[in-house]
Design a protein around this motif. Structure first.
Motif, short mmCIF file in Angstrom:
data_model
loop_
_atom_site.label_atom_id
_atom_site.label_comp_id
_atom_site.label_asym_id
_atom_site.label_seq_id
_atom_site.Cartn_x
_atom_site.Cartn_y
_atom_site.Cartn_z
N THR A 188 0.87 -1.17 0.00
CA THR A 188 0.00 0.00 0.00
C THR A 188 0.91 1.22 0.00
O THR A 188 1.81 1.33 0.83
CB THR A 188 -0.89 0.02 1.26
OG1 THR A 188 -1.66 -1.18 1.29
CG2 THR A 188 -1.83 1.21 1.24
N LEU A 189 0.65 2.13 -0.93
CA LEU A 189 1.43 3.35 -1.06
C LEU A 189 0.54 4.54 -0.72
O LEU A 189 -0.55 4.68 -1.27
CB LEU A 189 1.95 3.50 -2.49
CG LEU A 189 2.70 4.80 -2.81
CD1 LEU A 189 4.05 4.82 -2.09
CD2 LEU A 189 2.90 4.94 -4.30
N ALA A 190 1.01 5.38 0.21
CA ALA A 190 0.31 6.62 0.54
C ALA A 190 1.17 7.78 0.05
O ALA A 190 2.34 7.87 0.39
CB ALA A 190 0.09 6.72 2.04
N ALA A 191 0.58 8.65 -0.75
CA ALA A 191 1.27 9.82 -1.28
C ALA A 191 0.74 11.05 -0.56
O ALA A 191 -0.46 11.31 -0.57
CB ALA A 191 1.07 9.95 -2.78
N ALA A 192 1.63 11.80 0.09
CA ALA A 192 1.25 13.05 0.75
C ALA A 192 1.61 14.19 -0.19
O ALA A 192 2.73 14.25 -0.70
CB ALA A 192 1.99 13.19 2.08
N CYS A 193 0.65 15.08 -0.41
CA CYS A 193 0.84 16.16 -1.39
C CYS A 193 0.66 17.53 -0.72
O CYS A 193 -0.02 17.65 0.29
CB CYS A 193 -0.17 16.03 -2.52
SG CYS A 193 -0.08 14.49 -3.42
N TYR A 194 1.26 18.53 -1.35
CA TYR A 194 1.01 19.92 -0.96
C TYR A 194 -0.24 20.38 -1.69
O TYR A 194 -0.39 20.12 -2.88
CB TYR A 194 2.17 20.84 -1.39
CG TYR A 194 3.52 20.44 -0.88
CD1 TYR A 194 3.84 20.57 0.46
CD2 TYR A 194 4.49 19.95 -1.75
CE1 TYR A 194 5.09 20.22 0.93
CE2 TYR A 194 5.74 19.61 -1.28
CZ TYR A 194 6.04 19.74 0.05
OH TYR A 194 7.28 19.39 0.51
N ASN A 195 -1.13 21.08 -1.04
CA ASN A 195 -2.32 21.67 -1.65
C ASN A 195 -3.21 20.67 -2.38
O ASN A 195 -3.95 21.03 -3.29
CB ASN A 195 -1.93 22.79 -2.63
CG ASN A 195 -1.20 23.91 -1.93
OD1 ASN A 195 -1.59 24.30 -0.84
ND2 ASN A 195 -0.15 24.40 -2.55
N ARG A 196 -3.14 19.41 -2.04
CA ARG A 196 -3.98 18.36 -2.61
C ARG A 196 -4.31 17.35 -1.52
O ARG A 196 -3.57 17.22 -0.55
CB ARG A 196 -3.27 17.59 -3.72
CG ARG A 196 -3.14 18.29 -5.02
CD ARG A 196 -2.53 17.32 -6.02
NE ARG A 196 -2.46 17.89 -7.34
CZ ARG A 196 -1.98 17.25 -8.39
NH1 ARG A 196 -1.53 16.02 -8.26
NH2 ARG A 196 -1.96 17.82 -9.58
N ASP A 197 -5.39 16.62 -1.73
CA ASP A 197 -5.69 15.50 -0.86
C ASP A 197 -4.60 14.44 -1.02
O ASP A 197 -4.04 14.28 -2.10
CB ASP A 197 -7.03 14.86 -1.22
CG ASP A 197 -8.22 15.73 -0.87
OD1 ASP A 197 -8.05 16.68 -0.09
OD2 ASP A 197 -9.32 15.45 -1.39
N GLY A 198 -4.34 13.71 0.04
CA GLY A 198 -3.44 12.57 -0.06
C GLY A 198 -4.10 11.45 -0.85
O GLY A 198 -5.33 11.39 -0.94
N GLN A 199 -3.32 10.60 -1.44
CA GLN A 199 -3.83 9.49 -2.24
C GLN A 199 -3.29 8.18 -1.69
O GLN A 199 -2.16 8.14 -1.18
CB GLN A 199 -3.41 9.62 -3.70
CG GLN A 199 -4.06 10.77 -4.44
CD GLN A 199 -5.54 10.54 -4.66
OE1 GLN A 199 -6.35 11.30 -4.13
NE2 GLN A 199 -5.91 9.54 -5.39
#
Length: 157
Positions: free
Chosen positions: A137-148
């Motif tokens: 499972t990969l969690a992507a944390a983003c600036y100014n966006r929801d995480g995916q």
């Protein structure tokens, strides 16, 4: 014995599903191969589902980790607080050599890999949770966006 049309259809669909699963499960890294790939920092995470697994994505989306580089092409279907400059900015696209990589073995034989990006303007970090059979499972944390969140498998490069 003659089978009816619905029974033949169900058998055919089950056969195709089993063939797909057997092909996919053999391609994933497991055991010592998985350990060597994670510890050396050279592997590919191939996405099968995005954020909850509503539908299969195929093998067009990935996160490649090579010793000194990160390459990611991931879909994005969440909410964004900023507009994209071009159509290619709609997903999570990363190509960088500026990152930190930290892997930790779990008690159940899996790994937790933390990747912090230092120069990407969209994505701040990736967190990859890998179990011992190569599923992850990969969690992507983003600036100014929801995480995916993505699910998939660890494959060799």
């Amino acid at each position: 014995m003659k089978t009816s049309f619905p029974a033949r259809t169900i058998i055919f669909l089950c056969l195709i599903f089993c063939l797909f699963l057997s092909k996919y499960s053999h391609a994933q890294l497991q055991g010592d191969d998985l350990k060597n790939a994670i510890e050396s920092g050279k592997f590919s995470f191939v996405v099968t589902h995005e954020s909850g697994g509503d539908f299969a994505l195929g093998s067009n989306y990935y996160l490649h980790v090579v010793k000194d580089s990160i390459y990611a092409v991931l879909p994005f279907s969440g909410r964004s607080n900023t507009a994209s400059y071009t159509m290619s900015d709609n997903g999570i696209n990363v190509n960088t050599k500026k990152f930190t990589y930290d892997e930790t073995a779990t008690k159940k034989g899996g790994y937790i890999v933390k990747i912090a990006l230092t120069d990407d303007r969209v994505t701040s970090s990736f967190s990859l949770h890998v179990n011992k059979n190569g599923m992850a499972t990969l969690a992507a944390a983003c600036y100014n966006r929801d995480g995916q969140v993505y699910t998939g498998g660890i494959m060799p490069l």
